[in-house]
Motif scaffolding. Structure first.
Motif, short mmCIF file in Angstrom:
data_model
loop_
_atom_site.label_atom_id
_atom_site.label_comp_id
_atom_site.label_asym_id
_atom_site.label_seq_id
_atom_site.Cartn_x
_atom_site.Cartn_y
_atom_site.Cartn_z
N PRO A 336 14.22 27.69 -4.44
CA PRO A 336 14.32 27.66 -2.86
C PRO A 336 15.14 28.79 -2.31
CG PRO A 336 15.97 26.14 -3.81
CD PRO A 336 15.07 26.35 -4.99
N TYR A 338 14.44 31.73 -3.13
CA TYR A 338 13.57 32.84 -2.93
C TYR A 338 12.16 32.42 -2.39
CZ TYR A 338 17.07 34.36 -6.13
OH TYR A 338 18.47 34.71 -6.82
N SER A 339 12.23 31.38 -2.00
CA SER A 339 10.91 30.48 -1.19
C SER A 339 9.79 30.67 -2.37
CB SER A 339 10.55 31.19 -0.02
OG SER A 339 11.49 31.00 0.84
N ASP A 610 11.85 40.44 7.06
CA ASP A 610 11.02 39.32 6.35
C ASP A 610 10.00 40.04 5.67
OD1 ASP A 610 8.42 38.89 7.49
OD2 ASP A 610 9.91 38.86 9.21
N THR A 630 7.49 36.62 -0.30
CA THR A 630 7.96 35.52 0.39
C THR A 630 8.98 35.93 1.54
OG1 THR A 630 9.95 35.42 -1.10
CG2 THR A 630 8.10 34.57 -2.04
N ARG A 631 9.64 34.89 2.03
CA ARG A 631 10.39 35.10 3.31
C ARG A 631 11.31 36.36 2.88
NH1 ARG A 631 11.94 31.76 7.25
NH2 ARG A 631 14.24 32.10 6.56
N ASN A 632 11.76 36.23 1.73
CA ASN A 632 12.99 37.27 1.40
C ASN A 632 12.65 38.27 0.13
OD1 ASN A 632 13.41 35.53 -0.56
ND2 ASN A 632 15.37 34.58 0.60
N GLY A 686 16.34 30.33 3.32
CA GLY A 686 15.25 29.90 2.63
C GLY A 686 14.80 28.43 2.87
N PRO A 687 13.43 28.15 3.29
CA PRO A 687 13.21 26.66 3.80
C PRO A 687 13.29 25.65 2.36
CG PRO A 687 11.06 27.82 3.32
CD PRO A 687 12.27 29.19 2.99
N LEU A 689 11.88 23.25 -0.39
CA LEU A 689 10.53 23.42 -0.98
C LEU A 689 10.19 21.98 -1.38
CD1 LEU A 689 10.91 26.37 -3.55
CD2 LEU A 689 9.85 26.27 -1.21
N TYR A 769 8.96 21.50 5.43
CA TYR A 769 8.42 23.23 4.84
C TYR A 769 7.88 23.78 5.52
CZ TYR A 769 6.67 26.51 1.71
OH TYR A 769 5.98 27.61 1.28
N VAL A 773 8.48 27.61 7.23
CA VAL A 773 7.97 29.00 6.83
C VAL A 773 7.31 29.94 7.92
CG1 VAL A 773 6.93 27.78 4.61
CG2 VAL A 773 5.27 27.80 6.77
#
Length: 812
Positions: A336, A338-339, A610, A630-632, A686-687, A689, A769, A773
């Motif tokens: 999570p 690192y999404s 992002d 991914t997000r990050n 991060g969101p 998962l 989730y 995102v």
């Protein structure tokens, strides 16, 4: 000499300077040129204890055998010991053939510590300290395990009755000491020529040189529809004439049919099978998405159960619908922070299998489908997975999606983690007398963890996106087969599925590129893959060591992407600025999961940018292409086409971005800095998962976790069965009040796999989730209306139509 080595130009010329003498100017007669033009250069290794003068004599004897009409040039390298031979084969990537002679020792006199890591493979391989011809046979087997493409030759004075029939399949030929060097020279050229020959590409070149009159389809063939055109001539000018001269829809005139190959395409596919260690190989000209559907449709019948990684490519999900299979979705471990998801733990696979066994459904389980390696570089240990699964389900079919891993079979460390290599080792083991004796002597309890040698079947398939990591035009892919039951029970269905999904007008240019890509694999694949791994390691080092880059960017390590429970080696990093280089090879031999070294996942959360914006920034401002964020995080992959200049430019761009960010922050107000800090914190969080929530009971028929995805998929074709739900925070309250069931695939990019499938219950974790995102692209979601769910009428209809389906196979 240094200039020749650094520029690689020594491969284009035959340098014959006396030992210790100057390198003189070389005319064309000594170069790799002449009447035939440039000729490829390689080297031949001779393992024998020779004095300097004897080595020079040996080189001269081989050189005298060379002729102007020879297709290739080669030099001779000599080493005096078995350990030196291993070092040479691993370090000297130009070696293509090896002569094992009679009087070499075992240990090297070179004590440089860097070699110890490579010689450790000897101990791991259990190479015996034998003598005479037995030593050469054992060494040949070991060298083949390191580089299967090498041509091996045995030179001996042992009597024929002592060696005849004992060489196995590792040596191409045996010579006696008294035989002339000309035969050895011709054998070397023949061996390399067989690998160099690209049957279909050669046939296509011959066809394109013919003055052919076209009186059938394809006006673009020969370029004739453009030659006299006033409006399409620029297409011909852009691509050049050859691509159109080689364009045809004919399967005669020296060419072949992809759907029923008997000529050069068949020979090209057989060569590819040899190169990748498969029993059969099939070319696919419309991508691995199609290759995956072919394998699924060929091997799975309606109602049968497929254990499948939920995070696999969407083509597998659609393949399940087409085949009418009932999937049991397996959850990979989440990352999570690192999404992203990792891979499916073996414990999860075995838990599901035991669950189905307890419910009496094991006979309906048909296939295990896993992605090796994942887009983010997580690789399985296929041998371990298959061994443990076969102990419970001895006729399990395995499909390993190796779309991003086609290059792995070209280097010894990574090769052990490929499906074809693992299948070959398991077959040898389970069919051996030693394993049968072990089985017969085992206790009843021990046998529960061992495949039964009388029942076990090695049935392994892998799909390669050749174009992703090797030389091939886009959509060039391969299906590799290592199936003991293929001819008896799978061949007919496989060819029907192949006919179903393969165009009757395949692109011959793609087939030719697959053919040449195979040639490159066998002649320089090891060299190119080792170079790409080295460049990836260099990139890691520069990101860690660069003072500006390291302030905002960090490379994710194996410890970041693989939980400790799956890393018994304890390896945490491939490079660390304080501790240097990690022992990557130890991880690849011991760990349940490993990290592909060519994937460099960079954490970008510290920039406050992002992943999607960062990818666009690289492309729009710096002309650098990446396709996974991914997000990050941002994923940078090296491949056989990557150069040192590419890596240097990327490092410079990252440094430039870091300096620009430092400059911007130095001028920010207090509120601006607070905003930046808040944005960084958001990206670092991060969101959540979600796990797979499960199929609705209307699409489950036995109380076990598999669901009828096909029935749910086609039920949604009638709009009257579906409602739209908007994706907002009110949906959280809705899923708490009533059960919602997805009517379609909902796939955010990234991560690029369905988080909802037809028939799946929509739970709170999945909604959270999707709300979290921040990607711009979600397939199956319409920003105006939301995504589709089944209404009560449809669910009642689905429940009333549910009927158990059981497939009995004649072989069971």
């Amino acid at each position: 000499t240094v200039r020749l080595l650094v520029s690689d130009s020594y491969r284009d010329r035959m340098v014959s300077a006396e030992r210790g003498g100057p390198v003189a100017d070389i005319d064309d007669s000594a170069r790799g040129t002449g009447r035939r033009g440039p000729r490829p250069y390689f080297e031949v290794l001779v393992v024998d204890r020779l004095e300097d003068e004897e080595s020079d004599d040996l080189r001269r004897n081989f050189a005298r055998c060379a002729r102007e009409e020879d297709e290739f040039l080669y030099g001779v390298v000599t080493v005096p010991s078995l350990e030196d031979a291993v070092i040479a084969v691993l370090f000297n990537t130009t070696i293509q053939a090896c002569f094992l002679r009679y009087s070499y020792s075992f240990h090297t006199t070179n004590t440089h510590k860097v070699f110890r890591r490579y010689l450790d493979r000897l101990a791991a391989g259990g190479l015996p300290v034998s003598f005479g011809v037995e030593r050469s046979i054992a060494l040949g087997r070991f060298l083949k395990s390191l580089r299967p493409e090498l041509d091996l030759y045995l030179v001996t004075d042992t009597s024929l009755d002592q060696v005849a029939g004992s060489l196995g399949g590792d040596f191409r030929r045996m010579f006696y000491r008294v035989e002339q060097h000309l035969e050895q020279h011709l054998s070397v050229l023949k061996g390399v020529r067989e690998r160099y020959h690209a049957p279909f590409f050669d046939a296509l070149r011959k066809y394109s040189a013919k003055p052919t009159g076209v009186f059938h389809a394809l006006p673009i063939a020969r370029g004739k529809s453009m030659t006299s055109s006033h409006w399409a001539r620029d297409l011909l000018e852009f691509y050049g004439p050859n691509i159109f001269l080689a364009e045809t829809s004919a399967t005669s005139g020296g060419l072949d049919s992809l759907l029923q190959p008997k000529g050069p395409i068949k020979r090209a596919q057989d060569s590819a099978a040899r190169a990748f260690g498969a029993k059969q190989t099939f070319f696919v000209t419309n991508g691995t998405s199609t290759a995956n559907k072919i394998v699924m449709q060929a091997l799975v019948r309606p109602g049968e159960i497929v254990l499948i990684d939920r995070g696999c490519h969407k083509s597998h999900h659609y393949g399940i619908v087409l085949a009418g299979a009932h999937p049991v979705y397996l959850d990979a471990y989440p990352l999570p922070a690192y999404s992203m998801y990792g891979a499916v733990p073996l414990a999860e696979i075995m838990r599901r299998l035991r669950e189905l066994e307890a419910a009496g459904r094991l006979d309906q389980v048909r296939m295990l489908l896993l992605t090796n390696c994942t887009f983010d570089g997580i690789t399985y240990d296929p041998e371990r997975v298959m061994r443990e699964v076969l102990a419970i389900k001895p006729d399990m079919v395995f499909l390993w999606d190796e779309a991003w891993f086609a290059f792995a079979g070209l280097t010894p460390t990574l090769r052990d983690r490929t499906a074809m290599s693992a299948a070959s080792r398991l077959r040898r083991e389970f069919r051996s007398r030693e394993y049968r004796a072990q089985w017969e002597g085992a206790s009843e309890e021990a046998r529960r963890t061992m495949p039964d040698p009388d029942r076990v079947q090695i049935r392994v398939y892998s799909t390669h996106s050749t174009h992703k990591t090797l030389t091939s035009l886009r959509q060039g892919s391969m299906i590799h087969v290592y199936d003991e039951e293929f001819e008896q029970s799978a061949s007919t269905a496989f060819h029907e599925a192949y006919m179903t999904h393969t165009s009757t007008s395949p692109n011959y240019q793609i087939i030719a590129s697959l053919d040449v890509g195979r040639r490159q694999v066998e002649l320089e694949g090891y060299e190119l893959v080792e170079r790409s791994i080295g460049l990836a390691m260099t990139l890691r080092e520069r990101i860690y060591e660069h003072p500006a880059i390291s302030r905002h960017f960090a490379v994710l390590r194996p410890a970041d992407m693989i939980p400790e429970a799956h890393r018994p080696s304890g390896i945490e990093f491939y490079y660390d600025p304080d501790q240097g280089w990690g022992r990557m090879d130890r991880a690849w031999h011991q760990d349940e999961f490993t990290l592909d070294p060519t994937r460099v996942t960079v954490h970008i959360g510290g920039t406050g940018i992002d992943g999607d914006a960062f990818r666009n920034k690289l492309m729009d401002e710096h002309d650098i292409q990446i396709n996974k964020t991914t997000r990050n995080t941002a994923l940078f992959m090296t491949n056989i086409g990557t150069t040192r200049g590419d890596v240097a430019y990327l490092v410079e761009v990252l440094a430039r971005v870091s300096r620009e960010l430092d400059d911007k922050l130095s001028l920010e107000s207090a509120s601006g800095l607070a905003l930046h800090t808040r944005r960084v914190d958001e990206l670092l969080a991060g969101p959540p998962l979600p796990r797979f929530s499960g199929f609705h009971e209307a699409f489950r028929e036995h109380g076990t976790p598999e669901g009828d995805a096909r029935r749910a998929f086609f039920l949604a074709y009638d709009d009257a069965n579906c409602d739209w739900v908007r994706l907002d925070h009110r949906l959280l309250a809705t899923v708490e009040r009533r059960e919602l069931v997805s009517a379609s695939y909902v796939t955010p990019y990234p991560p690029g796999f369905p988080v909802l499938v037809p028939g799946q219950v929509v739970d709170r974790a999945t909604v959270e989730y999707l709300l979290a995102v921040d990607v711009k692209e979600i397939h199956g979601y319409d920003p105006r209306y939301g995504f589709r769910v089944f209404n009560a009428r449809a669910l009642a209809l689905a429940a009333s139509e549910a009927t158990p389906v059981r497939i009995r196979r004649s072989t069971e």
